[in-house]
Design a protein around this motif. Sequence first.
Motif, short mmCIF file in Angstrom:
data_model
loop_
_atom_site.label_atom_id
_atom_site.label_comp_id
_atom_site.label_asym_id
_atom_site.label_seq_id
_atom_site.Cartn_x
_atom_site.Cartn_y
_atom_site.Cartn_z
N GLY A 1 0.83 -1.20 0.00
CA GLY A 1 0.00 0.00 0.00
C GLY A 1 0.86 1.25 0.00
N VAL A 2 0.47 2.22 -0.78
CA VAL A 2 1.20 3.49 -0.88
C VAL A 2 0.24 4.62 -0.56
CG1 VAL A 2 2.54 5.02 -2.35
CG2 VAL A 2 2.76 2.55 -2.61
N LEU A 3 0.65 5.46 0.39
CA LEU A 3 -0.18 6.58 0.83
C LEU A 3 0.70 7.82 0.90
CD1 LEU A 3 -3.14 7.03 1.96
CD2 LEU A 3 -2.09 7.00 4.20
N ALA A 4 0.27 8.90 0.24
CA ALA A 4 1.04 10.14 0.25
C ALA A 4 0.14 11.30 0.68
CB ALA A 4 1.62 10.42 -1.14
N TYR A 5 0.70 12.20 1.45
CA TYR A 5 -0.06 13.37 1.88
C TYR A 5 0.88 14.56 2.00
CZ TYR A 5 1.78 11.80 6.41
OH TYR A 5 2.59 11.38 7.42
N GLY A 6 0.30 15.76 1.86
CA GLY A 6 1.08 16.98 1.87
C GLY A 6 1.37 17.48 3.27
N PRO A 7 1.99 18.66 3.36
CA PRO A 7 2.30 19.21 4.69
C PRO A 7 1.07 19.46 5.54
CG PRO A 7 3.53 20.35 2.95
CD PRO A 7 2.52 19.49 2.26
N ASN A 8 -0.08 19.62 4.92
CA ASN A 8 -1.32 19.83 5.68
C ASN A 8 -1.98 18.52 6.08
OD1 ASN A 8 -2.01 19.03 3.14
ND2 ASN A 8 -3.49 20.66 2.77
N HIS A 9 -1.29 17.38 5.87
CA HIS A 9 -1.76 16.05 6.23
C HIS A 9 -2.99 15.60 5.44
CE1 HIS A 9 0.73 16.97 9.79
NE2 HIS A 9 0.94 15.67 9.84
N VAL A 10 -3.26 16.23 4.31
CA VAL A 10 -4.37 15.81 3.45
C VAL A 10 -3.84 14.79 2.45
CG1 VAL A 10 -6.07 16.55 1.74
CG2 VAL A 10 -5.59 17.98 3.72
N VAL A 11 -4.51 13.63 2.37
CA VAL A 11 -4.06 12.55 1.49
C VAL A 11 -4.25 12.97 0.04
CG1 VAL A 11 -4.41 10.15 0.82
CG2 VAL A 11 -4.63 10.81 3.22
N VAL B 1 9.18 13.73 1.69
CA VAL B 1 9.37 14.01 0.27
C VAL B 1 9.62 15.51 0.11
CG1 VAL B 1 8.35 13.88 -2.02
CG2 VAL B 1 7.84 12.11 -0.33
N SER B 2 10.65 15.85 -0.66
CA SER B 2 10.96 17.25 -0.91
C SER B 2 11.49 17.41 -2.33
CB SER B 2 12.01 17.76 0.10
OG SER B 2 13.22 17.04 -0.03
N ARG B 3 11.39 18.61 -2.84
CA ARG B 3 11.91 18.94 -4.16
C ARG B 3 12.35 20.40 -4.14
NH1 ARG B 3 11.40 17.20 -9.61
NH2 ARG B 3 11.53 18.91 -11.11
N ALA B 4 13.58 20.63 -4.57
CA ALA B 4 14.15 21.98 -4.58
C ALA B 4 14.06 22.62 -3.19
CB ALA B 4 13.46 22.85 -5.63
N ASN B 5 14.42 21.84 -2.16
CA ASN B 5 14.41 22.31 -0.77
C ASN B 5 13.02 22.72 -0.30
OD1 ASN B 5 17.21 21.94 -0.51
ND2 ASN B 5 17.61 23.96 -1.39
N ARG B 6 12.00 22.17 -0.92
CA ARG B 6 10.62 22.48 -0.54
C ARG B 6 9.96 21.22 -0.01
NH1 ARG B 6 5.81 23.98 -4.75
NH2 ARG B 6 4.10 24.10 -3.26
N ASN B 7 9.40 21.30 1.20
CA ASN B 7 8.74 20.16 1.81
C ASN B 7 7.42 19.88 1.12
OD1 ASN B 7 7.90 18.11 3.53
ND2 ASN B 7 7.14 19.54 5.08
#
Length: 556
Positions: free
Chosen positions: A231-241, A309-315
């Motif tokens: 299972g793969v689950l990803a969510y942003g800094p606001n914890h929204v999937v 997960v980050s890209r270009a020093n951005r969380n």
Amino acid sequence: MRFSTRMLLLQLACVTVVVAICTGVFVGIGVQQLRAEAATSALSIARTVAANSDVRAGVARASADSGTPTNASLRGGPLSALAAAAEANTGALFIVITDDHGIRLAHPDPQLLGAVVSTEFAEALAGRETVSWASGTLGESARAKVPVRDPGTDEPVGEVSVGFAPSSVFKELPLLLGGVALAATVALALGAVVSFVIRRRLERLTLGLQPEEMSALVQNQAAVLDGVGDGVLAYGPNHVVTVANTMAARLLGIPDLVGRRVLDLALPAPVIAALAGESKQLSPGGRGSDAADPVVVANHVVYIDTHPVSRANRNLGMIAVIRDRTDVVNLTDRLESVATMSDALRVQRHEFANRLHVTAGLIDAGRVPDARDYLDDVLQASRTPGGSSAGEYLTEPFLVSLVEAKAAQASERGVQLTVGSDSLVRGVVSAPEDVATVVANLIDNAVNAAVHGQRPRWVDVEFLDDGDTLVVSVSDSGQGVPTGVRVFSDVQRTGLDPGAVHGRGIGLPLVRDIAAQRGGDVWLADAGGREGSGAVFCARLPGVMQAPAREVQGEK
């Protein structure tokens, strides 16, 4: 050309077209307004001149005269002087006065006095006022024609025609065009700035990816998410999937994960903590461990690994990989039960061989009565309640072996394992793996609880069968299950105080799942916690028993 650049140029083109259209419409409306104002001014001046008493009297006299006035008689006359004065005061291109035959009585060009006007005058003689743009001897102009009425009869006896040249009408047009041009320039500049800001915002939101790159990314993501067995689950800094594959929804038991906050999901607290990356435990040495701990959710034992997960020093948030280890843990527990049974059978075989040697030695020495007494003592010991096999209350071979093995293990930890006097098993175990897993787990949990309880430390097991169903009850002398603890759902195996809760937390959900697969159940019958009394767990396992072989043969 990059997509963002194309979008910027397209937006600028759209803004330019819109501004051009709006400018054209505004200029057109302004010109029409100037034309209307000129016509209105001409009409007002014509009305004022036509209402003058001298004009009315002079035109009435000229109309009453049957002859045609000559050019010489009209030059310098009172009507010409009055019209010239009105032209000078109003800035009109011309003010023309005629009689009822259209003869010019007053005109800016003296040579045209006494001649018929070049434009239609019938409307004015009919008593109607007209406003128009027309061309005459003085060129194109905005003109108004008003009838001149006889002072005595009030009948139309001539007309007054007033006109304004286009140059005087549109003298304010440059100012209007300048204002429109300035507004259009500001609008274009503002559109360019907004388009540039939108481009930067778009590149920031897409992390600089172009549409074709995002299309390939979506295809690769779908292929990867649907192709992996975890299972793969990803969510942003606001914890929204934002991403969840089918396996993640199945393991967590929640079909609609995308768009929901991880912290608001209807999951046990350890699972939420693991998904949020907060379940890192301390190793015995006090150092942090990155190894994922097993948690139980929806009858599954899963390992949850989280990675930022980050890209270009951005969380960008977190990604959680959920691995199902239910079968592995289940198989491990069953292998442990089989190993326990094997050890118990090996010990019994060794003990049985020793007893045979003793009996054979007594018989060979001719001491048959002593051999008989020895066998009676062995048989009596096996039937003693609380003895090694508790044979007086339990005779099913598999269960006897399992209880004896667990009794030996419990004895090493200072706990006495006994079979209750209410036990009654008439059939034979037909599913030893499931029975061993469930019973061994309940006994192990009870022994763990009894070890941290008060003395004397004991565990009591009772068995009852009803047809093909086996019912097991396990009680202990531990501290019981604390109030509010859900031992079948929200307890982790690692990082626990053994005296805080009953059992280890992983085995109980597993044995309940095994029982549920057979249509049975495992439940907490009594939380305990009283003086000298711990928790009581019960299990009902349908389809694990069968009638003894001799009864089956008798029925045939």
